[in-house]
Design an enzyme around this catalytic site. Structure first.
Site, short mmCIF file in Angstrom:
data_model
loop_
_atom_site.label_atom_id
_atom_site.label_comp_id
_atom_site.label_asym_id
_atom_site.label_seq_id
_atom_site.Cartn_x
_atom_site.Cartn_y
_atom_site.Cartn_z
N GLY A 11 4.14 4.71 -3.31
CA GLY A 11 4.28 3.67 -2.31
C GLY A 11 4.63 2.34 -2.92
O GLY A 11 4.56 2.14 -4.14
N ILE A 13 4.69 -1.85 -3.69
CA ILE A 13 3.72 -2.78 -4.27
C ILE A 13 2.68 -3.13 -3.21
O ILE A 13 3.03 -3.53 -2.09
CB ILE A 13 4.43 -4.06 -4.75
CG1 ILE A 13 5.48 -3.73 -5.82
CG2 ILE A 13 3.43 -5.07 -5.28
CD1 ILE A 13 6.43 -4.88 -6.12
N GLY A 14 1.39 -2.96 -3.54
CA GLY A 14 0.34 -3.32 -2.61
C GLY A 14 0.05 -2.30 -1.53
O GLY A 14 -0.70 -2.58 -0.59
N GLY A 16 -1.64 0.43 -1.80
CA GLY A 16 -2.97 1.01 -1.95
C GLY A 16 -3.03 2.21 -2.87
O GLY A 16 -3.96 3.02 -2.81
N LYS A 17 -2.04 2.33 -3.76
CA LYS A 17 -1.95 3.51 -4.64
C LYS A 17 -3.17 3.64 -5.54
O LYS A 17 -3.74 4.73 -5.67
CB LYS A 17 -0.68 3.43 -5.49
CG LYS A 17 0.60 3.50 -4.69
CD LYS A 17 1.83 3.41 -5.59
CE LYS A 17 1.90 2.10 -6.34
NZ LYS A 17 1.98 0.92 -5.44
N THR A 18 -3.57 2.55 -6.19
CA THR A 18 -4.70 2.61 -7.11
C THR A 18 -5.98 2.93 -6.37
O THR A 18 -6.82 3.71 -6.85
CB THR A 18 -4.84 1.29 -7.88
OG1 THR A 18 -3.62 1.05 -8.61
CG2 THR A 18 -5.99 1.35 -8.87
N TYR A 47 8.92 -11.32 -13.18
CA TYR A 47 8.78 -12.10 -11.96
C TYR A 47 9.23 -13.55 -12.14
O TYR A 47 9.59 -14.22 -11.17
CB TYR A 47 7.34 -12.04 -11.45
CG TYR A 47 7.01 -10.72 -10.79
CD1 TYR A 47 7.69 -10.31 -9.65
CD2 TYR A 47 6.02 -9.88 -11.29
CE1 TYR A 47 7.41 -9.10 -9.03
CE2 TYR A 47 5.72 -8.67 -10.68
CZ TYR A 47 6.42 -8.29 -9.55
OH TYR A 47 6.14 -7.09 -8.96
N ASP A 82 -1.18 7.08 -10.13
CA ASP A 82 -1.00 6.10 -9.06
C ASP A 82 0.45 5.64 -8.88
O ASP A 82 0.69 4.67 -8.16
CB ASP A 82 -1.94 4.90 -9.24
CG ASP A 82 -1.70 4.14 -10.53
OD1 ASP A 82 -0.86 4.56 -11.34
OD2 ASP A 82 -2.36 3.10 -10.72
#
Length: 218
Positions: A11, A13-14, A16-18, A47, A82
């Site tokens: 998925g 960024i952000g 909820g993978k971890t 970035y 993840d």
């Protein structure tokens, strides 16, 4: 479940993978392999200056994930990761190429490297795709407060929107493994036990189905 499984959270960024990978570790007893983020020397630089550092960042991710992928395939017990190696080429590298961050030479080198890597690896048994809308993802990024991700929250930055579109296409076309989708906008798996139960049951059903499929080849 006697079968050894290799499961990947997937998925944007952000998404909820971890969180989901850690819950899978705790609930199913799988060994957790985390993405190299905190020890990635290129991520903060990327970035700040995507044009300069995007290729080296993506190369670092691909190499480290290839090594991790091989370790997971050889691991004696079930594992959960993840982020999958397939997202490197199909999502992030593709977006960086689309944004003209790489030279033609870098694109060809990366594609050749990916072709070699993909021929050498076996796919995971299950992909858990974590669907999350861009507004929800931005709020999660805001809450975790990583300084180098701050630019992603700017109104004129469409990086997350483009990632979202690429993920939707990728998960629709992905056929190398069993896959399930979990909508993390509408499931509060941290604070709501019923939502957590819904997610766990969905993963269990997918693993039982995959175990039956693998048994048919024995």
């Amino acid at each position: 479940m006697a079968q050894k499984f290799f499961v990947c959270g997937s998925g944007t960024i952000g998404a909820g993978k971890t969180t989901v990978a850690t819950l899978t570790q705790n609930i199913f007893g799988f060994e957790l392999f985390k993405e190299s983020v905190e020890d990635n020397p290129y991520l903060p630089l990327f970035y700040r200056d995507m044009q300069r550092w995007s290729y080296k960042l993506q190369r670092f991710f691909l190499i480290t994930r290839f090594v991790a992928h091989e370790r997971m395939l050889m691991h004696p017990v079930s594992v959960v990761q993840d982020r999958s190696i397939y997202e490197d080429m199909e999502i992030f590298a593709r977006l960086q190429m689309k944004k003209a961050l790489w030279s033609d030479e870098q694109i060809e080198r990366y594609k050749r490297f990916c072709d070699l890597v993909y021929r050498e690896i076996e796919p995971p048994d299950l992909i858990i795709f974590l669907k999350a809308s861009v507004p929800v993802v931005k709020e999660r990024i805001r809450k975790r407060g990583r300084d180098y991700e701050a630019d992603l929250l700017k109104d004129d930055n469409d990086y997350l929107d483009q990632l979202d579109a690429l993920y939707e296409q990728w998960v629709r076309d992905y056929k190398l493994s069993t896959k399930i989708t979990i909508d993390t906008d509408n499931l509060n798996i941290i604070d709501n036990p019923e939502d957590l139960k819904t997610m766990v049951n969905k993963i269990k059903r997918a693993l039982v189905k995959e175990e039956s499929r693998l048994d048919s080849f024995v």
